[in-house]
Design an enzyme around this catalytic site. Structure first.
Site, short mmCIF file in Angstrom:
data_model
loop_
_atom_site.label_atom_id
_atom_site.label_comp_id
_atom_site.label_asym_id
_atom_site.label_seq_id
_atom_site.Cartn_x
_atom_site.Cartn_y
_atom_site.Cartn_z
N HIS A 166 8.59 -26.70 10.92
CA HIS A 166 10.12 -27.36 10.71
C HIS A 166 10.56 -28.58 11.25
CE1 HIS A 166 10.03 -23.10 9.56
NE2 HIS A 166 10.25 -22.75 10.39
N ARG A 192 0.63 -1.29 0.08
CA ARG A 192 -0.09 -0.05 0.23
C ARG A 192 0.83 1.17 0.08
NH1 ARG A 192 -3.11 -1.60 5.30
NH2 ARG A 192 -1.12 -1.99 5.69
N LYS A 232 4.79 -19.40 6.05
CA LYS A 232 4.21 -19.84 7.16
C LYS A 232 3.86 -18.45 8.19
CE LYS A 232 7.50 -19.71 10.90
NZ LYS A 232 8.34 -20.51 11.87
N ASP A 261 4.96 -22.48 16.49
CA ASP A 261 6.11 -21.75 15.54
C ASP A 261 7.07 -22.55 14.73
OD1 ASP A 261 7.14 -19.08 14.69
OD2 ASP A 261 8.95 -19.49 16.15
N GLU A 310 17.83 -22.33 19.86
CA GLU A 310 18.18 -20.81 19.72
C GLU A 310 18.76 -20.24 20.77
OE1 GLU A 310 15.15 -18.37 17.30
OE2 GLU A 310 14.26 -20.51 17.21
N ASP A 340 8.37 -23.96 3.58
CA ASP A 340 9.06 -24.10 4.88
C ASP A 340 10.43 -24.09 4.45
OD1 ASP A 340 10.58 -25.10 7.08
OD2 ASP A 340 8.55 -26.47 7.83
N HIS A 341 11.17 -23.10 4.94
CA HIS A 341 12.50 -22.80 4.44
C HIS A 341 13.37 -23.79 4.94
CE1 HIS A 341 12.66 -20.52 8.40
NE2 HIS A 341 14.10 -20.72 8.22
P1 NAP Z 1 5.62 -6.98 7.67
O1 NAP Z 1 6.93 -6.69 7.79
O2 NAP Z 1 4.76 -6.67 8.61
O3 NAP Z 1 5.24 -6.66 5.95
C1 NAP Z 1 3.90 -6.60 5.59
C2 NAP Z 1 3.79 -6.50 4.16
O4 NAP Z 1 2.66 -6.36 3.66
C3 NAP Z 1 4.35 -4.56 3.93
O5 NAP Z 1 4.88 -4.68 2.78
C4 NAP Z 1 3.02 -4.17 4.02
O6 NAP Z 1 2.97 -2.70 3.24
C5 NAP Z 1 2.09 -5.08 3.23
N1 NAP Z 1 0.73 -5.02 3.29
C6 NAP Z 1 0.13 -5.13 4.72
N2 NAP Z 1 -1.31 -4.85 4.59
C7 NAP Z 1 -1.29 -5.02 2.98
C8 NAP Z 1 -2.67 -4.67 2.20
N3 NAP Z 1 -3.96 -4.48 2.76
N4 NAP Z 1 -2.35 -4.68 1.08
C9 NAP Z 1 -1.32 -4.75 0.33
N5 NAP Z 1 0.06 -4.90 1.06
C10 NAP Z 1 -0.27 -5.00 2.49
O7 NAP Z 1 5.43 -8.65 7.53
P2 NAP Z 1 6.75 -9.81 7.09
O8 NAP Z 1 7.43 -9.74 8.27
O9 NAP Z 1 7.44 -9.22 5.85
O10 NAP Z 1 6.13 -11.22 6.99
C11 NAP Z 1 5.25 -11.16 5.83
C12 NAP Z 1 4.79 -12.62 5.72
O11 NAP Z 1 5.90 -13.60 5.92
C13 NAP Z 1 3.75 -12.96 7.26
O12 NAP Z 1 2.93 -13.89 7.02
C14 NAP Z 1 5.06 -13.60 8.37
O13 NAP Z 1 4.06 -14.61 9.14
C15 NAP Z 1 6.00 -14.37 7.17
N6 NAP Z 1 7.29 -14.63 7.60
C16 NAP Z 1 7.93 -13.62 7.96
C17 NAP Z 1 9.32 -14.03 8.30
C18 NAP Z 1 10.31 -12.82 8.53
O14 NAP Z 1 11.43 -13.00 8.87
N7 NAP Z 1 9.91 -11.49 8.53
C19 NAP Z 1 9.86 -15.24 8.39
C20 NAP Z 1 8.98 -16.06 8.06
C21 NAP Z 1 7.74 -16.00 7.81
P3 NAP Z 1 2.01 -1.70 3.54
O15 NAP Z 1 1.68 -1.71 5.10
O16 NAP Z 1 2.84 -0.51 2.74
O17 NAP Z 1 0.78 -2.25 2.65
#
Ligand code: NAP
Length: 485
Positions: free
Chosen positions: A241, A51, A149, A236, A217, A178-179
């Site tokens: 995993h 967004r 996940k 988690d 960890e 699942d990395h």
């Molecule tokens: P995050 O940092 O909160 O990022 C969320 C992203 O989604 C942002 O780019 C946000 O940008 C966008 N977004 C949110 N609402 C939106 C909407 N209505 N329309 C379009 N875009 C939208 O989350 P994240 O850590 O990257 O995680 C993403 C997914 O990967 C989650 O399911 C998480 O559980 C999973 N995951 C993450 C990690 C990790 O290391 N971070 C590891 C494993 C799994 P805007 O707010 O600008 O829209």
């Protein structure tokens, strides 16, 4: 020594959530490394979508900063960066509304190439995204969606997510990441088992005393407290995993290395798991130190009963494994960051060297981190004069030593998995029925905890977990392997 790189066909990869933490830390650096390795076609396009109000130049700046911060690999020369960034663009788009979708359609329109949609957003948006992708005619017959996940928080929610995705995509189009499955050593586990004649004849309850799987960890929940406190170690780590590691360790040889055969065999393992008894499960929560907060302090809830540690004695009810327990444990703030699968073989049936020689066992250790590698513990004679005294020595194959400089070229998990999506290879991704079966096994454990209303056992930061987890093995006359860096 490392195999040649096969360039991928031209593709369009749309990263929904392209400005999020996962895109920043993993997806964009992984794509850059594949670009440097020559695997990304010069015509390939990566389109960030979220967004936030950015233009292409702004997104390229975002990606440049992410790669600068999170790509620490020296083999990726900086001179490639501008060319890579030139293949990136950005669309401002809301998954929950129609804003921006026309622009995305226009961008993708007419391009005859592989199309992949990475749902790097919370699972609450999967349905909205899938609906709009279809409504805007973006779902070409072989389009792929990649989902992250957590895939549900119980069986009911996982089923609902699967049903939601199935309304718009065929199962062959859905890539559940699942990395852990993208890790080199995890795939090597299959190579060791099924490409060598040495181990498979011994890989059963006749020769294996027990198997330990540890994912430890040393850090706490840190900034993830808000998410983690609603999940806990069981949801988690254990349900996904560790379950996947268990499957690859225990499964029957698939007829061939393909997505159907491998995932069929993994599913059979999960379905053969006996329901866990409450006495076979220990959960814990870390205490603080003078300088580090406790779990409750970190999540800012002094009444939290979420577990930061879980240990399970699992039994697989089939001919291969009846009588050989699998001890599984994972936790935060443990002694070290160390993950391994240890296959502990039985004692020799008779010791010709007498009791003074001591009890020795072969242990095959598959190390996931740190220092990915494989170690086989063998028993030999202690050098020197005198009697026959036995010692255990490791036959060690640390990949970085065995492969030399080529070890740097081994792709990390996200690199491999993203390229598998482009190639259309689902072997290392979880199928919907696998995920549901895993929840079917974990749900009763979580329900029983909630019904019992007992708090997790406290354990000291830097320890091996709560005493009850040690007792889980001691009562079987066994002990956990040391958690060491
Ligand atoms: P995050 O940092 O909160 O990022 C969320 C992203 O989604 C942002 O780019 C946000 O940008 C966008 N977004 C949110 N609402 C939106 C909407 N209505 N329309 C379009 N875009 C939208 O989350 P994240 O850590 O990257 O995680 C993403 C997914 O990967 C989650 O399911 C998480 O559980 C999973 N995951 C993450 C990690 C990790 O290391 N971070 C590891 C494993 C799994 P805007 O707010 O600008 O829209």
């Amino acid at each position: 020594m490392v195999s040649r790189v096969i360039p991928a066909q031209p593709f369009d990869l749309v990263i929904f959530g392209g400005t999020g933490d996962l895109a920043r830390r993993k997806i964009l650096p992984a794509l850059f490394r594949r670009f440097c390795a020559g695997q990304m076609d010069p015509q390939a396009r990566v389109i960030g979508a979220a967004r936030g109000d950015l233009d292409d130049a702004g997104y390229r700046d975002f990606a440049r900063a992410a790669i600068g911060e999170f790509d620490d690999d020296v083999c990726c020369a900086a001179e490639h960066l501008d060319a890579f960034l030139g293949q990136l663009s950005y669309v401002t788009l809301d998954a929950r509304g129609d804003e921006g979708w026309g622009a995305l359609s226009a961008l993708l329109d007419g391009a005859d190439r592989i199309r992949a949609f990475y749902f790097s957003v919370g699972p609450g948006l999967f349905g909205d995204l899938a609906t709009r992708i279809e409504a805007h005619g973006l779902a070409t017959p072989d389009a792929r969606v990649v989902v992250e996940k957590p895939f549900g928080r119980d069986l009911a929610s996982a089923r609902a997510l699967n049903a939601e995705l199935a309304r718009h995509f065929d199962e062959t189009q859905i890539y559940r990441i699942d990395h852990y499955l993208g890790k080199e050593t995890v795939q090597n586990l299959m190579a060791i088992r099924f490409a060598n004649t040495l181990f498979e004849p011994l890989w059963n309850s006749q020769y294996v005393d027990h198997i330990q799987i540890t994912v430890a960890e040393s850090g706490g929940v840190g900034t993830r407290g808000g998410y983690y406190d609603k999940a806990g170690a069981m949801r988690d780590m254990m349900q996904n995993h560790i379950m996947q590691l268990l499957c690859l360790t225990a499964m029957e040889p698939p007829a061939k290395y393909d997505p159907h055969a491998v995932r069929d065999e993994k599913l059979k393992v999960i379905r053969a798991l006996s329901p866990a008894q409450l006495g076979d499960v220990v959960r814990g929560q870390y205490e603080g130190t003078d300088s580090l907060p406790s779990y409750r302090g970190e999540v800012e809830d002094q009444d939290s009963t979420t577990e930061s540690f879980v240990a399970v004695k699992a039994r697989i009810g089939n001919w291969r494994w009846a009588g050989t327990p699998f001890y599984l444990r994972t936790g935060k703030r443990l002694r070290a960051r160390a993950s391994e699968i240890a296959v502990v073989f039985k004692d020799a049936p008779h010791s010709i060297f007498g009791s003074d020689a001591g009890r020795h066992r072969n242990i095959l250790t598959i190390r996931l981190q740190p220092n990915e590698g494989i170690e086989m513990g063998v028993t030999i004679k202690e050098p020197g004069p005198g009697g026959m005294r036995l010692i255990d020595v490791p036959l060690d194959m640390t990949f970085s030593e065995a492969l030399g400089p080529d070890a740097d070229l081994v792709p990390d998990a996200y690199e491999r998995l993203i390229m598998d999506v482009i190639r259309g290879d689902q072997t290392l991704f979880m199928r919907g029925d696998e995920v549901e079966a895993a929840w079917e096994w974990t749900d009763p454990i979580i329900d029983a905890w909630e019904a019992s209303n007992t708090p997790p056992c406290p354990y000291a930061t830097g320890s091996a977990g709560p005493d009850d987890a040690l007792a889980l093995m001691h009562r079987d006359g066994r002990r956990w392997r040391e958690i060491k860096p």
